[in-house]
Design a protein around this motif. Sequence first.
Motif, short mmCIF file in Angstrom:
data_model
loop_
_atom_site.label_atom_id
_atom_site.label_comp_id
_atom_site.label_asym_id
_atom_site.label_seq_id
_atom_site.Cartn_x
_atom_site.Cartn_y
_atom_site.Cartn_z
N SER A 37 0.82 -1.20 0.00
CA SER A 37 0.00 0.00 0.00
C SER A 37 0.86 1.25 0.00
O SER A 37 0.57 2.22 -0.71
N THR A 38 1.92 1.26 0.80
CA THR A 38 2.80 2.42 0.86
C THR A 38 3.42 2.70 -0.49
O THR A 38 3.46 3.84 -0.96
N ILE A 39 3.89 1.67 -1.17
CA ILE A 39 4.51 1.84 -2.48
C ILE A 39 3.50 2.39 -3.48
O ILE A 39 3.79 3.32 -4.24
N LYS A 40 2.28 1.86 -3.47
CA LYS A 40 1.26 2.33 -4.41
C LYS A 40 0.83 3.76 -4.10
O LYS A 40 0.63 4.57 -4.99
N VAL A 41 0.65 4.08 -2.80
CA VAL A 41 0.20 5.42 -2.43
C VAL A 41 1.27 6.46 -2.78
O VAL A 41 0.96 7.58 -3.15
N LEU A 42 2.55 6.08 -2.68
CA LEU A 42 3.62 6.99 -3.03
C LEU A 42 3.70 7.24 -4.54
O LEU A 42 4.41 8.14 -4.99
N MET B 102 -2.34 -13.88 -7.83
CA MET B 102 -2.54 -12.92 -6.75
C MET B 102 -3.05 -11.56 -7.20
O MET B 102 -3.49 -10.76 -6.38
N HIS B 103 -3.02 -11.26 -8.48
CA HIS B 103 -3.41 -9.94 -8.99
C HIS B 103 -4.82 -9.55 -8.57
O HIS B 103 -5.06 -8.42 -8.13
N SER C 95 -8.29 -5.95 -5.15
CA SER C 95 -9.51 -5.77 -4.35
C SER C 95 -9.24 -5.12 -3.00
O SER C 95 -10.18 -4.78 -2.29
N VAL C 96 -7.98 -4.91 -2.62
CA VAL C 96 -7.65 -4.32 -1.33
C VAL C 96 -7.78 -2.80 -1.40
O VAL C 96 -7.29 -2.17 -2.34
#
Length: 98
Positions: A16-21, A81-82, A87-88
């Motif tokens: 999540s951190t990587i995506k939000v950044l 896993m995609h 969905s998260v």
Amino acid sequence: MKKSNINVEERIRELSTIKVLGFFDQETILCGYLAGIGLHTFIITSLPPDNAMFDPAMKISNFLYSALIPAVIPALVALIMHKKIKSVNMLDALKSVD
């Protein structure tokens, strides 16, 4: 023999951190290849044994082999896993307490 298991639930905050950044897959791959060129040059020129000589030149086949050989299993895992990762809710995952 120790069993290794990659668990998305345990790593959801990091993902999540990587995506939000704002990081994208292509940016990460490009940075990895650039770092790999420097690491390859360092290792080949400074650490060879006394009785061996390595060619320090980088060829396109080096990149192809290094990308394709280890990509088979992670590609299969990524396909599986995609759907779960998509969905998260990334913001809710970052708000959660460990």
